[in-house]
Design an enzyme around this catalytic site. Structure first.
Site, PDB file in Angstrom:
ATOM      1  CE  LYS A 125      -3.906  -2.017  -0.187  1.00 28.76           C
ATOM      2  NZ  LYS A 125      -4.832  -1.854  -1.313  1.00 28.76           N
TER       3      LYS A 125
ATOM      4  CD  GLU B  79     -10.109   4.172   0.215  1.00 27.24           C
ATOM      5  OE1 GLU B  79      -9.990   5.394   0.046  1.00 27.24           O
ATOM      6  OE2 GLU B  79      -9.336   3.345  -0.309  1.00 27.24           O
TER       7      GLU B  79
ATOM      8  CB  SER C   2      -0.212  -8.115  -1.381  1.00 27.71           C
ATOM      9  OG  SER C   2      -1.048  -8.973  -0.615  1.00 27.71           O
TER      10      SER C   2
HETATM   11  C1  LIG Z   1      -2.006  -6.810   2.576  1.00 24.05           C
HETATM   12  C2  LIG Z   1      -3.053  -6.566   1.525  1.00 24.05           C
HETATM   13  N1  LIG Z   1      -3.005  -7.287   0.382  1.00 24.05           N
HETATM   14  C3  LIG Z   1      -3.936  -7.107  -0.584  1.00 24.05           C
HETATM   15  C4  LIG Z   1      -4.957  -6.185  -0.435  1.00 24.05           C
HETATM   16  C5  LIG Z   1      -5.989  -6.076  -1.520  1.00 24.05           C
HETATM   17  O1  LIG Z   1      -5.894  -4.806  -2.122  1.00 24.05           O
HETATM   18  P1  LIG Z   1      -5.507  -4.717  -3.675  1.00 24.05           P
HETATM   19  O2  LIG Z   1      -4.055  -5.080  -3.784  1.00 24.05           O
HETATM   20  O3  LIG Z   1      -5.759  -3.290  -4.037  1.00 24.05           O
HETATM   21  O4  LIG Z   1      -6.393  -5.695  -4.392  1.00 24.05           O
HETATM   22  C6  LIG Z   1      -5.023  -5.399   0.726  1.00 24.05           C
HETATM   23  C7  LIG Z   1      -6.063  -4.378   0.845  1.00 24.05           C
HETATM   24  N2  LIG Z   1      -6.083  -3.558   1.808  1.00 24.05           N
HETATM   25  C8  LIG Z   1      -6.913  -2.367   1.799  1.00 24.05           C
HETATM   26  C9  LIG Z   1      -6.742  -1.628   3.108  1.00 24.05           C
HETATM   27  O5  LIG Z   1      -5.807  -1.973   3.869  1.00 24.05           O
HETATM   28  O6  LIG Z   1      -7.474  -0.695   3.337  1.00 24.05           O
HETATM   29  C10 LIG Z   1      -8.324  -2.684   1.506  1.00 24.05           C
HETATM   30  O7  LIG Z   1      -8.940  -3.141   2.674  1.00 24.05           O
HETATM   31  C11 LIG Z   1      -9.099  -1.576   0.846  1.00 24.05           C
HETATM   32  C12 LIG Z   1      -8.288  -0.503   0.230  1.00 24.05           C
HETATM   33  C13 LIG Z   1      -9.945  -2.229  -0.220  1.00 24.05           C
HETATM   34  C14 LIG Z   1      -4.059  -5.597   1.725  1.00 24.05           C
HETATM   35  O8  LIG Z   1      -4.082  -4.875   2.873  1.00 24.05           O
END
Ligand SMILES: Cc1ncc(COP(=O)(O)O)c(/C=N/[C@H](C(=O)O)[C@@H](O)C(C)C)c1O
Length: 391
Positions: free
Chosen positions: A81, A103, A374
């Site tokens: 992120k 958000e 990720s």
């Molecule tokens: C460690 C980890 N891996 C994958 C994701 C999925 O987000 P994408 O890579 O945007 O599909 C997330 C998504 N996290 C966001 C968050 O932390 O707020 C998610 O909850 C929202 C932005 C949709 C994540 O934290």
């Protein structure tokens, strides 16, 4: 601003000046030497890039195929992120904005926003569904520790969709001094493009690293897909290399079924349909009236009823092959990677690992597979151990 029939700007007229201002700023700074130099500085000195492309030799031996893990779990904060929040916060700084809002669901994006907010001196506020505030509380502490105000959103289903709606309401009111830092490749144009471009640092590094280590590109790349940003980031540099197969893995929850009220999964590409969500025409989980269904997943980060419009398009033209694994398979992968490689994956990333475990012998993934790891699983320990007690 379109990806085939998907994408666009399905927002209230009042937001258009802000979107146009953002698009103009991005077009102006994306190739600006000073901007790129500052971006490279933050990626290296603050985020800790580049991340390893780690050969998982025990997992590879056990599953009979070469598996490399792209270690976005090692990015500062514990997930990919930060790649996006560094880029967007720099852009906001160059635009003269003083305030960031965001958000968050899993809290990783919120945390990554808090990090750049503190580091670059922005007033920072994050909207988070009350349900997510509960299940990712360590991240709430981290955001507050870095001076971010966390708004617990009580409306609707108290999850990500409601947090995004509250953030959009705030942005409409405060657009003059505020940048809305969207956490995935979702939302109205230009957000899916901007987030994809900043996350492409992942795939660009993989392109160099896999040639160094293997002398060729991988047969397949596997990445979990919530909004789709880590997937688009690792896929995008390989789109033209058609011999590289691309697998976005969605959250199958407890099965691809839905009631009138809610979906028991979050697999918008696999089991959704065309619809409008948060400003984009994309694939969504909705009832027959177009009302968005609440999604579900053991992982907060994949618990989203939509997906990025560019992924919807790439699936439509057959360039990516959407797939999914259920909660149980993801949890099994969480344990498997921890025990075989000493790496604790985020529950989100566990979905990608689970797909490789499931398909390694099928031949579908070929002999050389790259998996996007990720994030790390520290944030999920409470969830996993509370589930274990129930067994
Ligand atoms: C460690 C980890 N891996 C994958 C994701 C999925 O987000 P994408 O890579 O945007 O599909 C997330 C998504 N996290 C966001 C968050 O932390 O707020 C998610 O909850 C929202 C932005 C949709 C994540 O934290």
């Amino acid at each position: 601003s379109m990806y085939g029939r998907y994408g666009g700007q399905f927002v209230p007229e009042v937001l258009m000046p802000a979107l146009n201002e953002l698009e103009e700023a991005y077009e102006r700074y994306r190739d600006d030497p000073r901007f790129l130099e500052e971006l490279a500085y933050y990626m290296k000195e603050f985020a800790g890039r580049e991340t390893p492309l780690y050969f998982a030799r025990n997992l590879s031996k056990k599953y009979g195929t070469k598996i490399y893990l792209k270690r976005e779990d090692l990015v500062h904060g514990g997930a990919h992120k930060l790649n996006n929040t560094i880029g967007q916060a720099l852009l906001a700084k160059y635009m003269g904005k003083k305030r960031l809002i965001a958000e968050t669901g899993a809290g990783q994006h919120g945390t990554a926003t808090a990090m750049v907010g503190a580091n670059m001196g922005f007033d920072t506020e994050v909207y988070m569904g009350a349900k997510d505030v509960q299940r990712q509380h360590m991240n709430v502490y981290r955001m507050q520790l870095m001076g971010t105000v966390v708004h617990s959103v009580q409306s609707g289903s108290k999850t990500l969709k409601d947090a995004i709606n509250e953030a959009l309401r705030d942005w409409v009111t405060n657009v003059e001094n505020t940048h809305y830092l969207i956490g995935s490749v979702v939302g109205p144009h230009p957000y899916p493009m901007i987030v994809r471009d900043f996350q492409s640092v992942i795939g660009n590094e993989v392109k160099r690293q896999i040639i160094e280590k293997e002398g060729r590109y991988p047969d397949s790349i596997v990445a979990c897909a919530g909004g789709g940003s880590n997937a688009m980031g690792i896929f995008h540099p390989f789109i033209e290399n058609r011999e590289v197969k691309l697998f976005p893995v969605e959250a199958g929850g407890c099965g691809l079924k839905s009631t009138k009220k809610e979906a028991l999964h979050s697999a918008s590409l696999c089991a959704g349909e065309d619809g409008i969500l948060q400003g984009a025409h994309t694939r969504v989980l909705q009832d027959r009236y177009g009302q968005i269904l609440e999604s579900s997943s053991v992982s907060a980060g994949l618990d989203y009823s939509g997906v990025g419009p560019e992924l919807a398009h790439l699936a439509d033209i057959g360039r990516i092959k959407p797939c999914n694994v259920n909660d149980e398979e993801a949890l099994e992968a969480f344990y498997e990677l921890s025990r075989t490689e000493g790496i604790i994956p985020a529950l989100e990333s566990s979905h990608a690992i689970a797909y490789v475990m499931k398909m390694a012998q099928s031949g579908e993934l070929g002999d050389l597979v790259v998996v996007s790891l990720s994030g790390r699983g520290d944030k999920d320990l409470e969830t996993v151990f509370s589930l274990k007690k129930k067994e």
